[in-house]
Scaffold this motif. Structure first.
Motif, PDB file in Angstrom:
ATOM      1  N   ASN A  29      40.014 -20.183 102.593  1.00 46.43           N
ATOM      2  CA  ASN A  29      38.622 -20.229 102.792  1.00 46.43           C
ATOM      3  C   ASN A  29      38.205 -19.454 103.942  1.00 46.43           C
ATOM      4  O   ASN A  29      37.184 -18.705 104.063  1.00 46.43           O
ATOM      5  N   LYS A  30      38.877 -19.541 105.025  1.00 47.80           N
ATOM      6  CA  LYS A  30      38.673 -18.566 106.348  1.00 47.80           C
ATOM      7  C   LYS A  30      38.832 -17.140 105.870  1.00 47.80           C
ATOM      8  O   LYS A  30      38.169 -16.314 106.256  1.00 47.80           O
ATOM      9  N   ALA A  31      39.986 -16.921 105.192  1.00 44.98           N
ATOM     10  CA  ALA A  31      40.372 -15.403 104.639  1.00 44.98           C
ATOM     11  C   ALA A  31      39.201 -15.127 103.682  1.00 44.98           C
ATOM     12  O   ALA A  31      38.645 -13.792 103.892  1.00 44.98           O
ATOM     13  N   LEU A  44      46.949 -12.926  99.744  1.00 41.03           N
ATOM     14  CA  LEU A  44      47.293 -14.290  99.935  1.00 41.03           C
ATOM     15  C   LEU A  44      49.006 -14.435  99.518  1.00 41.03           C
ATOM     16  O   LEU A  44      49.178 -13.887  98.443  1.00 41.03           O
ATOM     17  N   VAL A  45      49.595 -14.593 100.629  1.00 47.13           N
ATOM     18  CA  VAL A  45      51.298 -14.631 100.398  1.00 47.13           C
ATOM     19  C   VAL A  45      51.637 -16.137 100.738  1.00 47.13           C
ATOM     20  O   VAL A  45      51.336 -16.654 101.899  1.00 47.13           O
ATOM     21  N   THR A  76      44.841 -10.634 105.391  1.00 53.12           N
ATOM     22  CA  THR A  76      46.215 -11.113 104.925  1.00 53.12           C
ATOM     23  C   THR A  76      46.273 -12.632 105.407  1.00 53.12           C
ATOM     24  O   THR A  76      45.990 -12.911 106.593  1.00 53.12           O
ATOM     25  N   ALA A  77      46.481 -13.608 104.372  1.00 49.50           N
ATOM     26  CA  ALA A  77      46.324 -15.153 104.844  1.00 49.50           C
ATOM     27  C   ALA A  77      47.781 -15.528 104.271  1.00 49.50           C
ATOM     28  O   ALA A  77      48.559 -15.110 103.180  1.00 49.50           O
ATOM     29  N   TYR A  78      48.477 -16.179 105.069  1.00 45.66           N
ATOM     30  CA  TYR A  78      49.770 -16.834 104.605  1.00 45.66           C
ATOM     31  C   TYR A  78      49.899 -18.359 104.458  1.00 45.66           C
ATOM     32  O   TYR A  78      49.084 -18.950 105.089  1.00 45.66           O
ATOM     33  N   ASN A 116      39.728 -11.309  95.186  1.00 49.01           N
ATOM     34  CA  ASN A 116      38.370 -10.723  95.712  1.00 49.01           C
ATOM     35  C   ASN A 116      37.820 -11.769  96.543  1.00 49.01           C
ATOM     36  O   ASN A 116      38.182 -13.183  96.694  1.00 49.01           O
ATOM     37  N   PRO A 117      36.626 -11.678  97.509  1.00 44.89           N
ATOM     38  CA  PRO A 117      36.150 -12.516  98.372  1.00 44.89           C
ATOM     39  C   PRO A 117      35.601 -13.727  97.655  1.00 44.89           C
ATOM     40  O   PRO A 117      35.489 -14.727  98.187  1.00 44.89           O
TER      41      PRO A 117
END
Length: 170
Positions: A29-31, A44-45, A76-78, A116-117
């Motif tokens: 959600n932050k991403a 998203l990884v 980029t979010a891990y 997408n967002p």
């Protein structure tokens, strides 16, 4: 003496809670929030500390020549998943369930998606045969990876060549 033991135990428990990883949905959600604000998509990884291919992908994406390419297009979010033993605390709670939601539970790591967002999947790390590209390394894998990036954003010919040069394992 009795109270000091209780205080120590409570302090240790609070420390453990404070050291816990963010929930996977919070990370995502932050991403999404950042992606909306900056008109980008989310890469998203899903990865793990023991995964050498995950480390290679992250390293390749963070090099001085590639980082600006990825940062220009993606937030980029891990999400940490599939940790073992004493590293289990590194996992983002709910990460495995999130990975399953995107049909990546049996894919291996790293498993990645471009969203997408709004959270709609634009691309995933499965190739045409349904196999996980993971951290692309062969010329064919890197070509498929670049095509997936291009599907969700514009890449110049030079940027595609830079990604290819960095990711293809010699």
């Amino acid at each position: 003496m009795k109270y000091s033991k209780i205080i120590i135990v409570v302090t240790l428990l609070l420390f453990q809670l404070g050291a816990a990883q963010e929930k996977a949905d919070v990370v995502v959600n932050k991403a999404f929030t950042e992606a909306k604000a900056n008109k980008k998509n989310v890469l998203l990884v899903f990865h793990a500390s023991w995964c050498k291919w995950c480390k290679m992908m992250e390293k390749n994406m963070d090099l001085p020549e590639t980082k600006p390419i990825f940062d220009k297009r993606f937030v980029t979010a891990y999400v940490d998943v599939q940790e073992r033993g004493d590293k289990k605390s590194l996992e983002n709670p709910g990460g495995q369930e999130l990975m399953k939601k995107y049909k990546g539970e049996n894919a291996g790591l790293p498993f990645w998606l471009i969203l997408n967002p709004k959270g709609e999947v634009l691309a995933d790390s499965f190739d045409a045969k349904g196999e996980n590209l993971g951290s692309p390394a062969t010329p064919e894998e890197v070509t498929a990876f670049i095509a997936k990036i291009e599907k969700s954003s514009k890449l110049s010919k030079e940027e595609a060549q830079t990604i290819e040069k960095v990711f293809v394992k010699k």
